[in-house]
Design an enzyme around this catalytic site. Structure first.
Site, mmCIF file in Angstrom:
data_model
loop_
_atom_site.group_PDB
_atom_site.id
_atom_site.type_symbol
_atom_site.label_atom_id
_atom_site.label_comp_id
_atom_site.label_asym_id
_atom_site.label_seq_id
_atom_site.Cartn_x
_atom_site.Cartn_y
_atom_site.Cartn_z
ATOM 1 N N GLN B 119 -6.520 6.539 0.856
ATOM 2 C CA GLN B 119 -5.517 6.253 1.963
ATOM 3 C C GLN B 119 -4.262 6.092 0.948
ATOM 4 O O GLN B 119 -4.170 4.917 0.516
ATOM 5 C CB GLN B 119 -5.433 5.443 2.840
ATOM 6 C CG GLN B 119 -4.024 5.367 3.814
ATOM 7 C CD GLN B 119 -4.521 4.106 4.839
ATOM 8 O OE1 GLN B 119 -4.607 4.636 5.965
ATOM 9 N NE2 GLN B 119 -4.527 2.745 4.681
ATOM 10 N N SER B 122 0.497 2.456 0.949
ATOM 11 C CA SER B 122 0.965 1.197 0.155
ATOM 12 C C SER B 122 1.623 1.297 -1.191
ATOM 13 O O SER B 122 1.069 2.237 -1.997
ATOM 14 C CB SER B 122 0.174 -0.003 0.373
ATOM 15 O OG SER B 122 -0.282 -0.041 1.549
ATOM 16 N N SER B 154 -7.669 1.693 -1.888
ATOM 17 C CA SER B 154 -9.266 1.291 -1.997
ATOM 18 C C SER B 154 -9.736 2.809 -2.126
ATOM 19 O O SER B 154 -9.566 3.676 -1.705
ATOM 20 C CB SER B 154 -9.744 0.882 -0.509
ATOM 21 O OG SER B 154 -8.987 -0.284 -0.315
ATOM 22 N N GLU B 237 -8.504 4.878 14.168
ATOM 23 C CA GLU B 237 -9.198 3.721 13.371
ATOM 24 C C GLU B 237 -9.465 2.687 14.353
ATOM 25 O O GLU B 237 -10.633 2.030 14.221
ATOM 26 C CB GLU B 237 -8.328 2.972 12.220
ATOM 27 C CG GLU B 237 -8.919 1.895 11.464
ATOM 28 C CD GLU B 237 -8.830 1.523 10.222
ATOM 29 O OE1 GLU B 237 -7.507 1.783 9.895
ATOM 30 O OE2 GLU B 237 -9.518 1.357 9.500
ATOM 31 N N GLU B 370 0.260 -11.636 10.232
ATOM 32 C CA GLU B 370 1.690 -11.743 10.838
ATOM 33 C C GLU B 370 2.260 -10.621 11.389
ATOM 34 O O GLU B 370 2.803 -10.670 12.395
ATOM 35 C CB GLU B 370 2.604 -12.215 9.547
ATOM 36 C CG GLU B 370 2.389 -13.467 8.948
ATOM 37 C CD GLU B 370 1.374 -13.626 8.181
ATOM 38 O OE1 GLU B 370 0.773 -12.803 7.679
ATOM 39 O OE2 GLU B 370 0.759 -15.088 8.119
#
Ligand code: FAD
Lengths: 379, 400
Positions: B119, B122, B154, B237, B370
């Site tokens: 994926q 980020s 990853s 997911e 958070e």
């Protein structure tokens, strides 16, 4: 019977019906009025719950006046009554006395007592010796003597829930051979009741002194222990659902408050310190709900060790409810410390619920004995 | 978008029989995983709710745990472990956006694990604020040209395919200018550099994209609709996690219990209470996951929500391994190796310490704690949003 955690439409309808009834008949203004009266509850309202709604004996078999619908149904009702803080002998009659009587084998006895409790005509409570929320014959404080005119009981019972208004006291008392279960009329000769001043005004207790009070034998040793144990397990599971109901109401009110309350030109709920505490309140509540209903299902269908499931539920629900209610006080600001605000009512209920059937610490210990202390299987 | 209506009332018994037939014909302990998972896919058992021919049977999703259990009991792998990202977030997106032929090309090797997925979301400047990402996609005839950098990806070093989010319109507000692509990782211009984690190993990577050419059919969803596609993926997911409910006392808490009984000399009342509290949290977490699953399957009431289970599970895992290291005492200060080539599974003499180190990722990956609390507060409890400095303005003008 439904699979665990399957809340059917019927259960949802039952929940809605009780919730609407409470909102209409026992809004917080009524609760506040009732909690300052002498008896602390309104018998007329109790009777309406029993007859109009028919929700007090949902787990009592039909042959004894109940619905025979099962514990999950009763739990949903207790949860809603807890959410609304309805004043009445929920703990004494619904949670303790009904399951104790239901657990007895003698149909005559069950037929003598249960129907009047289910239809709200009479109120009952159970005074059983306990330690850490569990039945404990060692702690028995009343002795039973057999005389010419039958049994009489003498001794002192401390802090019995709903005893002030109870027409019927179920008392576990020591005989020469062990601890047996007796029925005593609330206003019989030799029964002296002293109402106690309780932290939670919506929940009453009394000290009871028995001095040669006439009693009827309901169950001998083995059966007495089994019935009391069952009653305490059922009561603890139902109490956990009440804790969930109260916690949910406190969360809802807190979220509504922080959405509306403006400071620094914005709703305080937009601040992360506030928002994240609300999120954590929801997390705590949902864990408690899972544990509480797991216990109810475990008692109903025997899919898990009921003692483990019940202690898990009490450990989690007691800490969650108290933390949610103290968070509610904090997030309401000064209003949270004001008598007119609702958080303190729930905080006091949460404190009481967390102590009357064993504390969280005691239940954590019970869980340890059944899990952590045991060598893992297979090793 | 493809929707699948169950064509006939599916017969649970028949589906179970199919599953038993597959594991009998391809004994999981004897045949290669790719063969087993290929047969499983061809029988429509990989995603039972998918269309026939695409690894499914058009059956209700609630039957997935039933067939997965048959696989597990026969000694087969937990399907997700075959291709974590592929199963977790990609398969559902392919089904929705790829068109039947392309989907058929992609799904089987995804299901067997022959083609792994990663994926590419980020970036150095966009983690929690994913929608702020800067990697550009510019149209060139029938292709798109991609330039930018991704990070913490990853499994990129093992992957044949990736899902990619890139900016097609820098003048639109940040959520509106994104487009979703899939990329063949063998395309020229892609460089994957391993990035070491605090565990010493390099399971994630930096990925540099330099003039990478993607044919337009590998765009999923409309131009500027990438955020919507990405969110449908995240939803998958979360639901796929519910396809399995672990047994009581399994997972991380099993490590703690085992360790406790292996070190009676280190027992104290304080540690006993800590362990019991962890056991209670693990069990209520497990029950809550189960309640979520039942609610999803029976639809009678809304379940507690995946943000809650993610938050609780990730923090619990950390607290369990903190307990374990405390229990170990001085031995807890040892680690067998920080070699980047250490085996992938957390095994070896200091397995507990390795898991302790790895657990620091659980509250970061897949959205930090958070952010989960923000999601619970804003989406579940409907609390007001925080003031956002970048709201409504063109992405180009946001300070970064
Ligand atoms: C092991 C691992 C595997 C990963 N795998 C992948 C992968 O395969 N593909 C991929 O695309 N990404 C992957 N990631 C990246 C991961 O999604 C991000 O690290 C994560 O979303 C956090 O972003 P960040 O690192 O930029 O932290 P930041 O967003 O910079 O956050 C820093 C801190 O600020 C807090 N913060 C940020 N915004 C807010 C806010 N609005 N409110 C309150 N607090 C806030 C965060 O919670 C955090 O504590 C992986 C990460 C890890 C650790």
């Amino acid at each position: 019977m439904t699979q665990e955690f399957e809340f059917t439409e019927e259960l949802t309808e039952l929940r809605t019906m009780v919730r609407e009834f409470c909102a209409e008949v026992s809004p917080q203004s009524v609760v506040r009025e009732t909690m300052t009266t002498e008896s602390g509850f309104d018998p007329a309202l109790w009777r309406r719950l029993a007859t109009e709604l028919g929700v007090l004996g949902l787990a009592v078999p039909q042959s004894f006046g109940g619905e025979g619908a099962g514990l999950v149904y009763q739990a949903v009702v207790v949860e809603e009554l807890g959410a609304a803080l309805v004043c009445g002998p929920v703990v004494g009659t619904v949670c303790l006395a009904m399951p104790a009587l239901t657990a007895l084998a003698d149909d005559t006895i069950r037929a003598d007592y249960l129907p009047a409790l289910v239809n709200g005509d009479r109120i009952a409570t159970l005074a059983a010796p306990t330690a850490g929320g569990r039945f404990s014959a060692d702690h028995v404080a009343v002795s039973a003597t057999r005389g010419e005119n039958g049994w009489t009981l003498s001794g002192h019972l401390a802090q019995v829930p709903d005893a002030t208004s109870a027409d019927l006291l179920l008392v576990a008392a020591g005989t020469e051979t062990g601890v047996a279960l007796f029925a005593v009329d609330g206003d019989a000769e030799g029964v002296a009741r002293t109402s106690l001043s309780t932290l939670d005004l919506t929940r009453r207790q009394a000290d009871v002194t028995l001095d040669g009070a006439p009693a009827r034998l309901l169950a001998g040793e083995d059966e007495c222990a089994a019935a009391c144990e069952r009653a305490l397990l059922v009561a603890s599971a139902l109490l956990a659902t009440e804790q969930v109901g109260g916690g949910q109401r406190m969360l809802d009110e807190t979220v509504a408050h922080v959405r509306d309350r403006l400071q620094f030109g914005q709703p305080v709920g937009a601040f992360q310190a506030v928002k994240h505490r609300c999120a954590d309140m929801l997390v705590a509540l949902e864990q408690a709900r899972s544990a509480a209903y797991h216990a109810v299902w475990a008692l109903e269908d025997g899919t898990d060790d009921p003692r483990l499931a019940v202690s898990l539920a009490q450990a989690v629900a007691s800490e969650s409810y108290r933390w949610i209610s103290t968070s509610a006080i904090q997030l309401h600001g000064g209003l949270g410390f004001t008598w007119e605000g609702s958080p303190h009512l729930y905080f006091k209920r949460a404190t009481t619920d967390a102590l009357i059937l064993g504390s969280a610490a005691e239940h954590i210990d019970h869980v340890a004995e059944r899990t952590v202390d045991l060598a893992p299987t297979g090793s | 978008m493809t929707t699948t209506a169950p064509s006939a009332v599916p017969d649970i018994g028949a589906i179970e029989e199919t599953a038993r037939g597959v594991v009998a014909a391809h004994p999981p302990r004897a045949v290669p995983v790719t063969e087993l998972m290929g047969a499983w896919y061809d029988a429509g058992l990989t995603w039972v709710h998918f269309p026939k021919g695409l690894g499914g049977l058009e059956a209700p999703r609630s039957l997935q745990p039933v067939v997965n259990r048959i696989m597990r009991e026969a000694g087969g792998p937990e399907p997700r472990t075959v291709n974590t990202i592929g199963y977790g977030i990609v398969a559902g997106t392919i089904r929705r956006y790829a068109g039947p032929e392309f989907a058929a090309r992609l799904l089987r090797p995804l299901a067997t694990g022959e083609e792994k997925w990663c994926q590419l979301f980020s970036e150095p400047g966009a983690g929690s604020d994913l929608a702020g990402l800067a990697t550009r996609a510019v149209r060139d005839g029938d292709d798109w040209i991609i330039d930018g950098q991704k990070v913490w990806t990853s499994l990129a070093h093992l992957s044949r395919w990736a899902v990619l989010l890139a900016r097609t319109d820098p003048d639109a507000p940040k959520h509106k200018g994104l487009t979703y692509f899939i990329v063949d990782m063998t395309t020229p211009g892609i460089e994957v550099r391993p990035l070491r984690q605090l565990t010493g190993r390099a399971q994630f990577n930096e990925v540099f994209l330099d003039g990478v050419r993607i044919p337009d059919p590998q765009r999923f969803g409309g131009i500027g609709e990438g955020w919507i596609v990405a969110n449908s993926t995240l939803g998958d997911e979360r639901t796929s996690l519910g396809d399995r409910v672990p047994a009581r006392g399994s997972g991380a808490i099993a490590d703690a219990i085992q360790l406790w009984h292996a070190h009676p000399d280190r027992h104290t009342p304080v540690l006993r209470e800590k362990l019991t509290r962890l056991w209670i949290r693990a069990e209520t977490h497990r029950l809550t996951s189960d309640r979520t699953r039942v609610a999803a399957a029976t639809q009678a009431t809304a379940g507690p929500g995946s943000a809650i289970t993610k938050l609780v599970g990730s923090e619990l895992t950390q607290h369990i391994y903190e307990f374990c290291v405390d229990l170990l005492g001085p031995t807890g200060t040892l680690i067998d190796t920080y070699s980047p080539d250490a085996p992938d599974d957390e095994s070896g003499p200091t397995a507990i310490q390795r898991k302790y180190l790895r657990s620091r990722a659980t509250t970061l990956e897949g959205g930090t704690s958070e952010i989960q609390r923000n999601v619970i507060g804003e989406r579940v409890l409907k609390l007001p949003q925080e003031l956002r400095a970048d709201k409504g303005i063109p992405w180009r003008e946001i300070p970064r």
